[in-house]
Design a protein around this motif. Sequence first.
Motif, PDB file in Angstrom:
ATOM      1  N   SER A  95       5.780 -55.706 -69.933  1.00  0.00           N
ATOM      2  CA  SER A  95       6.886 -55.040 -70.641  1.00  0.00           C
ATOM      3  C   SER A  95       6.588 -53.577 -70.934  1.00  0.00           C
ATOM      4  O   SER A  95       7.470 -52.832 -71.326  1.00  0.00           O
ATOM      5  N   ARG A  96       5.324 -53.160 -70.751  1.00  0.00           N
ATOM      6  CA  ARG A  96       4.954 -51.793 -71.068  1.00  0.00           C
ATOM      7  C   ARG A  96       4.973 -50.870 -69.844  1.00  0.00           C
ATOM      8  O   ARG A  96       4.831 -49.670 -69.974  1.00  0.00           O
ATOM      9  N   THR A 147       7.128 -49.571 -67.915  1.00  0.00           N
ATOM     10  CA  THR A 147       8.400 -48.967 -67.508  1.00  0.00           C
ATOM     11  C   THR A 147       8.240 -47.562 -66.944  1.00  0.00           C
ATOM     12  O   THR A 147       8.950 -47.171 -66.033  1.00  0.00           O
ATOM     13  N   ARG A 148       7.282 -46.787 -67.478  1.00  0.00           N
ATOM     14  CA  ARG A 148       7.124 -45.406 -67.004  1.00  0.00           C
ATOM     15  C   ARG A 148       6.513 -45.349 -65.606  1.00  0.00           C
ATOM     16  O   ARG A 148       6.547 -44.325 -64.958  1.00  0.00           O
ATOM     17  N   ARG A 203       7.540 -47.295 -63.177  1.00  0.00           N
ATOM     18  CA  ARG A 203       8.534 -47.719 -62.200  1.00  0.00           C
ATOM     19  C   ARG A 203       8.883 -46.549 -61.280  1.00  0.00           C
ATOM     20  O   ARG A 203       8.812 -45.410 -61.691  1.00  0.00           O
ATOM     21  N   MET A 258       7.282 -52.290 -60.303  1.00  0.00           N
ATOM     22  CA  MET A 258       8.175 -53.419 -60.015  1.00  0.00           C
ATOM     23  C   MET A 258       7.542 -54.352 -58.981  1.00  0.00           C
ATOM     24  O   MET A 258       7.896 -55.522 -58.887  1.00  0.00           O
ATOM     25  N   THR A 316       2.850 -42.087 -65.770  1.00  0.00           N
ATOM     26  CA  THR A 316       4.031 -42.210 -64.911  1.00  0.00           C
ATOM     27  C   THR A 316       3.595 -42.493 -63.478  1.00  0.00           C
ATOM     28  O   THR A 316       2.434 -42.289 -63.114  1.00  0.00           O
TER      29      THR A 316
END
Length: 446
Positions: A32-33, A35-36, A38, A42, A286
Amino acid sequence: MTGSLQLPSLAVRSKGGAAPSTKAVILVGGPSRGTRFRPLSMELPKPLFPVAGHPIIEHCFQAIAKVPEIKEVFIVGYYDESVFQPFIHSISEKCPQLSVKYLREYQALGTAGGLYHFRDVILKGKPERFFVLNADVCCSFPLNDMLKLYDDKDAEAVMLGTRVANESATNFGCIVSDAHTKRVLHYVEKPESHISNLINCGVYLFSTETIFPAIRSAIKRRTERPRMISYPSSENLQSSFYQGDDDEEDRENQVIRLEQDVLADIADSRQFFVLETKDFWRQIKTAGSAVPAQSLYLLKAFQNEAKELAAPSATIIPPVFIHPTAHVDPTAKLGPNVSIGPRAHIGAGVRVKESIVLDDAEIKHDACVLYTIVGWNSKIGAWARVEGTPTPITSHSTSIIKNGVKVQSITILGKECGVGDEVRVQNCVCLPYKELKRDVANEVIM
Protein backbone atom coordinates in the motif's frame (compact mmCIF):
# COMPACT_ATOMS: atom_id res chain seq x y z
CA MET A 1 29.59 -8.32 -7.48
CA THR A 2 28.30 -11.65 -8.78
CA GLY A 3 28.68 -15.13 -7.32
CA SER A 4 29.35 -15.83 -3.66
CA LEU A 5 30.21 -12.78 -1.61
CA GLN A 6 33.21 -13.75 0.49
CA LEU A 7 33.86 -12.66 4.06
CA PRO A 8 36.87 -10.44 4.73
CA SER A 9 39.42 -12.18 6.91
CA LEU A 10 39.60 -9.57 9.66
CA ALA A 11 36.66 -8.81 11.96
CA VAL A 12 36.14 -5.58 13.85
CA ARG A 13 36.61 -6.55 17.50
CA SER A 14 35.01 -5.11 20.58
CA LYS A 15 37.14 -3.77 23.41
CA GLY A 16 36.87 -7.09 25.26
CA GLY A 17 38.57 -8.90 22.36
CA ALA A 18 35.65 -11.03 21.13
CA ALA A 19 33.46 -10.00 18.22
CA PRO A 20 30.03 -9.08 19.68
CA SER A 21 26.96 -10.68 18.19
CA THR A 22 25.49 -8.43 15.48
CA LYS A 23 22.41 -8.88 13.30
CA ALA A 24 20.86 -6.86 10.48
CA VAL A 25 17.28 -5.85 9.66
CA ILE A 26 16.19 -4.53 6.26
CA LEU A 27 12.89 -2.62 6.20
CA VAL A 28 10.96 -3.09 2.94
CA GLY A 29 7.51 -1.61 3.72
CA GLY A 30 4.53 -3.02 1.89
CA PRO A 31 2.22 -2.89 -1.13
CA SER A 32 0.00 0.00 0.00
CA ARG A 33 3.02 2.29 0.32
CA GLY A 34 4.47 1.82 -3.19
CA THR A 35 2.30 4.40 -4.93
CA ARG A 36 5.14 6.80 -5.77
CA PHE A 37 6.99 3.99 -7.54
CA ARG A 38 4.13 3.36 -9.96
CA PRO A 39 3.79 2.21 -12.70
CA LEU A 40 6.82 -0.02 -12.00
CA SER A 41 5.57 -1.24 -8.59
CA MET A 42 2.40 -2.50 -10.26
CA GLU A 43 4.48 -5.42 -11.56
CA LEU A 44 7.17 -5.81 -8.91
CA PRO A 45 7.69 -4.56 -5.32
CA LYS A 46 10.10 -1.64 -5.26
CA PRO A 47 12.80 -3.45 -3.20
CA LEU A 48 13.03 -6.11 -5.93
CA PHE A 49 13.26 -3.66 -8.84
CA PRO A 50 16.60 -4.04 -10.66
CA VAL A 51 18.99 -1.09 -10.41
CA ALA A 52 22.47 -1.50 -11.95
CA GLY A 53 21.62 -5.12 -12.76
CA HIS A 54 20.60 -6.17 -9.22
CA PRO A 55 17.44 -5.80 -7.10
CA ILE A 56 17.58 -2.66 -4.95
CA ILE A 57 17.61 -4.78 -1.78
CA GLU A 58 20.58 -6.84 -3.04
CA HIS A 59 22.82 -3.78 -2.77
CA CYS A 60 22.06 -3.84 0.98
CA PHE A 61 23.09 -7.50 1.14
CA GLN A 62 26.34 -6.82 -0.74
CA ALA A 63 27.30 -4.42 2.08
CA ILE A 64 26.05 -6.71 4.88
CA ALA A 65 28.12 -9.60 3.51
CA LYS A 66 31.28 -7.53 4.13
CA VAL A 67 30.59 -7.41 7.89
CA PRO A 68 32.03 -10.67 9.35
CA GLU A 69 30.02 -10.46 12.60
CA ILE A 70 26.65 -10.59 10.84
CA LYS A 71 25.31 -14.12 10.43
CA GLU A 72 21.56 -13.41 10.50
CA VAL A 73 19.50 -10.97 8.42
CA PHE A 74 15.77 -10.25 8.73
CA ILE A 75 13.67 -8.66 6.00
CA VAL A 76 10.70 -6.93 7.68
CA GLY A 77 7.64 -5.81 5.73
CA TYR A 78 3.99 -6.51 5.01
CA TYR A 79 4.23 -7.98 1.54
CA ASP A 80 3.09 -11.58 1.26
CA GLU A 81 5.94 -13.98 2.10
CA SER A 82 5.78 -15.57 -1.35
CA VAL A 83 6.86 -12.27 -2.95
CA PHE A 84 10.34 -12.44 -1.40
CA GLN A 85 10.92 -16.22 -1.43
CA PRO A 86 12.68 -16.36 -4.86
CA PHE A 87 14.98 -13.49 -3.83
CA ILE A 88 15.77 -15.09 -0.45
CA HIS A 89 16.63 -18.35 -2.22
CA SER A 90 18.91 -16.49 -4.65
CA ILE A 91 20.69 -14.34 -2.04
CA SER A 92 21.19 -17.38 0.24
CA GLU A 93 23.17 -19.01 -2.58
CA LYS A 94 25.25 -15.85 -3.17
CA CYS A 95 25.84 -15.27 0.56
CA PRO A 96 25.89 -18.77 2.11
CA GLN A 97 27.27 -17.40 5.38
CA LEU A 98 24.02 -15.48 6.02
CA SER A 99 20.77 -16.86 7.42
CA VAL A 100 18.01 -14.79 5.76
CA LYS A 101 14.41 -14.76 7.04
CA TYR A 102 11.34 -12.76 6.04
CA LEU A 103 9.22 -11.42 8.92
CA ARG A 104 5.76 -10.39 7.79
CA GLU A 105 3.83 -7.69 9.63
CA TYR A 106 0.09 -8.35 9.80
CA GLN A 107 -0.44 -4.64 9.03
CA ALA A 108 1.69 -1.52 8.57
CA LEU A 109 3.32 -0.90 11.95
CA GLY A 110 5.82 1.82 11.01
CA THR A 111 9.62 1.53 10.90
CA ALA A 112 9.90 1.24 14.70
CA GLY A 113 6.64 -0.64 15.25
CA GLY A 114 7.78 -3.49 13.02
CA LEU A 115 11.08 -3.79 14.90
CA TYR A 116 9.25 -3.87 18.23
CA HIS A 117 6.69 -6.41 17.02
CA PHE A 118 9.49 -8.85 16.11
CA ARG A 119 11.77 -8.00 19.04
CA ASP A 120 11.74 -11.57 20.40
CA VAL A 121 12.98 -12.96 17.07
CA ILE A 122 15.64 -10.25 16.72
CA LEU A 123 16.81 -10.73 20.33
CA LYS A 124 17.11 -14.52 20.04
CA GLY A 125 20.70 -15.51 20.77
CA LYS A 126 21.17 -12.22 22.69
CA PRO A 127 22.80 -10.01 20.05
CA GLU A 128 24.37 -6.87 21.52
CA ARG A 129 23.48 -4.67 18.55
CA PHE A 130 21.89 -4.74 15.13
CA PHE A 131 21.86 -2.71 11.93
CA VAL A 132 18.64 -1.32 10.49
CA LEU A 133 18.69 -0.45 6.77
CA ASN A 134 15.87 1.12 4.80
CA ALA A 135 15.66 -0.78 1.52
CA ASP A 136 14.84 2.31 -0.56
CA VAL A 137 18.22 3.93 0.11
CA CYS A 138 21.02 4.03 -2.46
CA CYS A 139 24.51 4.37 -0.95
CA SER A 140 27.76 2.49 -0.33
CA PHE A 141 26.52 1.40 3.14
CA PRO A 142 29.78 1.86 5.14
CA LEU A 143 28.67 -0.59 7.84
CA ASN A 144 32.15 -1.50 9.08
CA ASP A 145 32.91 2.21 9.56
CA MET A 146 29.70 2.54 11.59
CA LEU A 147 30.77 -0.43 13.73
CA LYS A 148 34.17 1.16 14.36
CA LEU A 149 32.60 4.46 15.45
CA TYR A 150 30.15 2.52 17.66
CA ASP A 151 33.02 0.70 19.39
CA ASP A 152 35.31 3.75 19.62
CA LYS A 153 32.62 5.90 21.25
CA ASP A 154 31.04 3.13 23.35
CA ALA A 155 27.85 4.24 21.65
CA GLU A 156 24.23 3.18 22.11
CA ALA A 157 23.27 4.21 18.58
CA VAL A 158 24.96 5.34 15.37
CA MET A 159 23.23 6.73 12.29
CA LEU A 160 24.62 7.39 8.84
CA GLY A 161 24.46 11.04 7.77
CA THR A 162 25.33 13.05 4.68
CA ARG A 163 25.41 16.71 3.61
CA VAL A 164 22.87 18.09 1.12
CA ALA A 165 22.15 21.54 -0.27
CA ASN A 166 20.62 23.87 2.34
CA GLU A 167 17.45 24.39 0.31
CA SER A 168 16.63 20.65 0.20
CA ALA A 169 17.64 19.76 3.80
CA THR A 170 14.16 20.32 5.25
CA ASN A 171 12.83 17.47 3.08
CA PHE A 172 14.77 15.04 5.28
CA GLY A 173 15.50 14.31 8.92
CA CYS A 174 18.03 16.93 10.05
CA ILE A 175 20.89 16.26 12.48
CA VAL A 176 22.65 18.78 14.71
CA SER A 177 25.92 17.21 15.85
CA ASP A 178 29.14 18.09 17.66
CA ALA A 179 31.73 18.47 14.88
CA HIS A 180 34.53 17.15 17.10
CA THR A 181 32.93 14.22 18.98
CA LYS A 182 30.33 13.31 16.27
CA ARG A 183 27.67 13.15 18.98
CA VAL A 184 24.09 13.86 17.91
CA LEU A 185 22.86 16.86 19.90
CA HIS A 186 19.46 17.27 18.27
CA TYR A 187 17.35 15.49 15.66
CA VAL A 188 14.25 16.81 13.86
CA GLU A 189 12.35 14.98 11.11
CA LYS A 190 11.55 17.34 8.21
CA PRO A 191 11.79 20.60 10.18
CA GLU A 192 9.76 23.62 9.09
CA SER A 193 12.84 25.85 9.01
CA HIS A 194 16.51 25.20 8.34
CA ILE A 195 18.48 23.80 11.27
CA SER A 196 21.24 21.79 9.56
CA ASN A 197 22.27 20.43 6.16
CA LEU A 198 23.47 17.16 7.74
CA ILE A 199 20.66 14.70 7.09
CA ASN A 200 19.63 11.18 8.12
CA CYS A 201 20.51 8.52 5.50
CA GLY A 202 18.15 5.88 6.90
CA VAL A 203 20.91 3.47 7.99
CA TYR A 204 21.33 2.77 11.73
CA LEU A 205 23.25 0.67 14.23
CA PHE A 206 21.43 0.23 17.55
CA SER A 207 22.28 -1.33 20.89
CA THR A 208 19.53 -3.84 21.67
CA GLU A 209 19.44 -2.50 25.25
CA THR A 210 18.72 1.02 23.98
CA ILE A 211 16.39 0.81 20.99
CA PHE A 212 13.62 -1.44 22.34
CA PRO A 213 13.07 0.54 25.58
CA ALA A 214 13.08 3.74 23.46
CA ILE A 215 10.37 2.32 21.17
CA ARG A 216 8.40 1.11 24.21
CA SER A 217 8.50 4.66 25.62
CA ALA A 218 7.25 6.03 22.28
CA ILE A 219 4.37 3.53 22.28
CA LYS A 220 3.52 4.52 25.88
CA ARG A 221 3.48 8.21 24.94
CA ARG A 222 1.28 7.50 21.95
CA THR A 223 -1.17 5.44 24.01
CA GLU A 224 -1.41 7.99 26.81
CA ARG A 225 -1.83 11.11 24.69
CA PRO A 226 -5.19 12.84 25.22
CA ARG A 227 -7.86 12.04 22.69
CA MET A 228 -9.17 15.10 20.86
CA ILE A 229 -12.91 15.46 20.51
CA SER A 230 -14.65 17.68 17.98
CA TYR A 231 -17.89 19.45 18.85
CA PRO A 232 -20.68 20.42 16.42
CA SER A 233 -19.81 24.10 16.82
CA SER A 234 -16.31 23.58 15.45
CA GLU A 235 -17.18 22.16 12.05
CA ASN A 236 -14.51 24.23 10.33
CA LEU A 237 -11.86 22.55 12.50
CA GLN A 238 -13.28 19.05 12.21
CA SER A 239 -10.51 17.77 9.97
CA SER A 240 -7.93 18.69 12.63
CA PHE A 241 -9.41 16.36 15.25
CA TYR A 242 -9.16 12.63 15.60
CA GLN A 243 -12.44 10.86 14.99
CA GLY A 244 -13.05 7.15 14.81
CA ASP A 245 -13.78 4.04 16.81
CA ASP A 246 -11.45 2.51 19.38
CA ASP A 247 -10.13 -0.08 16.91
CA GLU A 248 -8.95 2.66 14.60
CA GLU A 249 -7.31 4.43 17.51
CA ASP A 250 -5.51 1.22 18.54
CA ARG A 251 -4.20 0.78 15.01
CA GLU A 252 -3.04 4.40 14.97
CA ASN A 253 -1.20 3.83 18.26
CA GLN A 254 0.66 0.83 16.82
CA VAL A 255 2.23 2.79 13.94
CA ILE A 256 5.50 3.94 15.49
CA ARG A 257 8.18 5.43 13.25
CA LEU A 258 11.86 5.61 14.08
CA GLU A 259 12.32 8.99 12.46
CA GLN A 260 9.29 10.83 13.86
CA ASP A 261 8.76 9.09 17.19
CA VAL A 262 12.02 7.61 18.49
CA LEU A 263 15.28 9.18 17.25
CA ALA A 264 14.84 12.58 18.95
CA ASP A 265 14.55 10.84 22.33
CA ILE A 266 17.64 8.71 21.71
CA ALA A 267 19.54 11.90 20.83
CA ASP A 268 18.79 13.14 24.36
CA SER A 269 20.57 10.09 25.83
CA ARG A 270 23.93 11.56 24.71
CA GLN A 271 25.23 8.20 23.45
CA PHE A 272 23.95 8.74 19.91
CA PHE A 273 26.56 9.41 17.20
CA VAL A 274 26.55 10.18 13.48
CA LEU A 275 28.94 8.85 10.85
CA GLU A 276 29.03 11.40 8.04
CA THR A 277 29.59 9.68 4.70
CA LYS A 278 31.37 11.58 1.93
CA ASP A 279 30.35 8.89 -0.56
CA PHE A 280 27.18 8.91 -2.68
CA TRP A 281 23.66 8.76 -1.22
CA ARG A 282 20.10 9.23 -2.42
CA GLN A 283 16.64 7.89 -1.77
CA ILE A 284 14.79 5.72 -4.29
CA LYS A 285 11.28 7.04 -3.74
CA THR A 286 9.78 7.64 -7.18
CA ALA A 287 10.09 5.38 -10.20
CA GLY A 288 12.23 8.01 -11.96
CA SER A 289 14.75 8.12 -9.08
CA ALA A 290 15.89 4.59 -10.02
CA VAL A 291 17.84 6.08 -12.97
CA PRO A 292 20.11 8.50 -11.01
CA ALA A 293 20.48 5.79 -8.32
CA GLN A 294 21.67 3.39 -11.02
CA SER A 295 24.25 5.94 -12.19
CA LEU A 296 25.69 6.09 -8.65
CA TYR A 297 25.86 2.30 -8.27
CA LEU A 298 27.34 1.74 -11.73
CA LEU A 299 30.00 4.40 -11.20
CA LYS A 300 31.00 2.75 -7.90
CA ALA A 301 31.14 -0.67 -9.59
CA PHE A 302 33.28 0.81 -12.39
CA GLN A 303 35.67 2.38 -9.86
CA ASN A 304 35.93 -1.02 -8.16
CA GLU A 305 36.65 -2.65 -11.55
CA ALA A 306 33.67 -4.99 -11.25
CA LYS A 307 34.03 -7.82 -13.75
CA GLU A 308 30.30 -7.97 -14.44
CA LEU A 309 30.37 -4.62 -16.31
CA ALA A 310 30.73 -4.55 -20.09
CA ALA A 311 34.25 -3.82 -21.32
CA PRO A 312 34.70 -0.28 -22.71
CA SER A 313 34.90 -0.06 -26.51
CA ALA A 314 33.99 2.23 -29.41
CA THR A 315 30.30 1.40 -28.81
CA ILE A 316 30.36 0.93 -24.99
CA ILE A 317 30.82 4.12 -22.96
CA PRO A 318 31.30 2.89 -19.39
CA PRO A 319 29.78 2.11 -17.01
CA VAL A 320 27.35 -0.30 -18.68
CA PHE A 321 25.78 -3.52 -17.37
CA ILE A 322 24.54 -6.05 -19.96
CA HIS A 323 22.86 -9.23 -18.75
CA PRO A 324 24.50 -12.33 -20.27
CA THR A 325 21.20 -13.39 -21.88
CA ALA A 326 20.60 -10.03 -23.61
CA HIS A 327 21.30 -9.53 -27.31
CA VAL A 328 23.00 -6.27 -28.26
CA ASP A 329 23.83 -5.60 -31.91
CA PRO A 330 27.53 -4.70 -32.28
CA THR A 331 26.60 -1.42 -34.01
CA ALA A 332 24.43 -0.24 -31.07
CA LYS A 333 26.02 2.42 -28.87
CA LEU A 334 25.38 2.13 -25.12
CA GLY A 335 26.31 4.28 -22.13
CA PRO A 336 27.15 5.82 -19.92
CA ASN A 337 25.01 4.53 -17.02
CA VAL A 338 22.95 1.92 -18.81
CA SER A 339 21.71 -1.50 -17.71
CA ILE A 340 20.26 -4.04 -20.16
CA GLY A 341 18.09 -6.73 -18.56
CA PRO A 342 17.66 -10.46 -19.27
CA ARG A 343 16.66 -11.43 -22.83
CA ALA A 344 16.39 -7.80 -23.95
CA HIS A 345 17.04 -7.20 -27.65
CA ILE A 346 18.90 -4.07 -28.80
CA GLY A 347 18.88 -3.58 -32.58
CA ALA A 348 21.40 -2.17 -35.05
CA GLY A 349 22.34 1.51 -34.75
CA VAL A 350 20.40 1.97 -31.49
CA ARG A 351 21.58 4.64 -29.02
CA VAL A 352 20.89 4.09 -25.29
CA LYS A 353 22.13 6.47 -22.58
CA GLU A 354 21.33 6.90 -18.84
CA SER A 355 18.56 4.28 -18.99
CA ILE A 356 17.26 1.02 -17.57
CA VAL A 357 16.06 -1.53 -20.14
CA LEU A 358 14.11 -4.31 -18.41
CA ASP A 359 13.61 -8.01 -19.16
CA ASP A 360 12.46 -9.05 -22.67
CA ALA A 361 12.24 -5.45 -23.95
CA GLU A 362 12.99 -4.80 -27.62
CA ILE A 363 14.47 -1.63 -29.12
CA LYS A 364 14.40 -1.75 -32.92
CA HIS A 365 17.07 -0.42 -35.26
CA ASP A 366 18.17 3.22 -35.12
CA ALA A 367 15.95 4.12 -32.15
CA CYS A 368 17.24 6.52 -29.49
CA VAL A 369 16.54 6.01 -25.76
CA LEU A 370 17.77 8.61 -23.24
CA TYR A 371 16.97 9.08 -19.49
CA THR A 372 14.28 6.41 -19.71
CA ILE A 373 13.07 3.20 -18.06
CA VAL A 374 11.87 0.72 -20.69
CA GLY A 375 9.39 -1.68 -19.07
CA TRP A 376 9.22 -5.46 -19.23
CA ASN A 377 8.31 -6.80 -22.72
CA SER A 378 7.97 -3.26 -24.07
CA LYS A 379 8.79 -2.57 -27.71
CA ILE A 380 10.26 0.61 -29.19
CA GLY A 381 9.97 0.98 -32.97
CA ALA A 382 12.61 1.80 -35.55
CA TRP A 383 13.84 5.42 -35.60
CA ALA A 384 11.70 6.19 -32.53
CA ARG A 385 13.02 8.64 -29.92
CA VAL A 386 12.12 8.06 -26.26
CA GLU A 387 13.70 10.51 -23.84
CA GLY A 388 13.58 12.21 -20.50
CA THR A 389 15.42 15.31 -19.27
CA PRO A 390 18.67 15.11 -17.32
CA THR A 391 18.59 16.47 -13.77
CA PRO A 392 21.71 17.48 -11.80
CA ILE A 393 23.35 14.57 -10.00
CA THR A 394 23.18 16.62 -6.79
CA SER A 395 19.40 17.05 -7.08
CA HIS A 396 17.24 14.79 -4.89
CA SER A 397 14.18 15.33 -7.09
CA THR A 398 13.36 13.83 -10.48
CA SER A 399 10.55 16.29 -11.21
CA ILE A 400 10.90 19.31 -13.47
CA ILE A 401 8.62 22.18 -14.49
CA LYS A 402 7.55 22.21 -18.15
CA ASN A 403 5.13 24.90 -19.34
CA GLY A 404 4.24 25.66 -15.73
CA VAL A 405 3.36 22.02 -14.98
CA LYS A 406 5.38 19.62 -12.82
CA VAL A 407 6.35 16.55 -14.86
CA GLN A 408 8.60 13.52 -14.38
CA SER A 409 12.07 14.20 -15.80
CA ILE A 410 12.63 10.48 -16.48
CA THR A 411 10.39 8.92 -19.14
CA ILE A 412 8.90 5.63 -17.90
CA LEU A 413 7.27 2.95 -20.03
CA GLY A 414 5.36 0.41 -17.96
CA LYS A 415 5.05 -3.28 -18.77
CA GLU A 416 4.29 -4.26 -22.40
CA CYS A 417 4.10 -0.74 -23.79
CA GLY A 418 4.58 -0.12 -27.49
CA VAL A 419 6.12 2.90 -29.21
CA GLY A 420 5.54 3.04 -32.96
CA ASP A 421 8.18 3.56 -35.64
CA GLU A 422 9.45 7.17 -35.79
CA VAL A 423 7.33 8.22 -32.80
CA ARG A 424 8.80 10.69 -30.29
CA VAL A 425 7.99 10.33 -26.56
CA GLN A 426 9.34 12.98 -24.18
CA ASN A 427 8.98 13.34 -20.38
CA CYS A 428 6.06 10.92 -20.17
CA VAL A 429 4.90 8.22 -17.78
CA CYS A 430 3.12 5.48 -19.66
CA LEU A 431 1.05 2.94 -17.76
CA PRO A 432 1.23 -0.76 -18.75
CA TYR A 433 -0.18 -2.18 -22.00
CA LYS A 434 -0.43 1.15 -23.84
CA GLU A 435 0.38 1.67 -27.52
CA LEU A 436 1.86 5.04 -28.54
CA LYS A 437 1.31 5.73 -32.23
CA ARG A 438 1.79 9.51 -32.19
CA ASP A 439 4.26 11.96 -30.68
CA VAL A 440 3.59 12.76 -26.98
CA ALA A 441 5.29 15.06 -24.48
CA ASN A 442 4.80 15.92 -20.78
CA GLU A 443 1.90 13.52 -20.30
CA VAL A 444 0.80 10.64 -18.10
CA ILE A 445 -0.64 8.11 -20.55
CA MET A 446 -3.37 6.10 -18.83
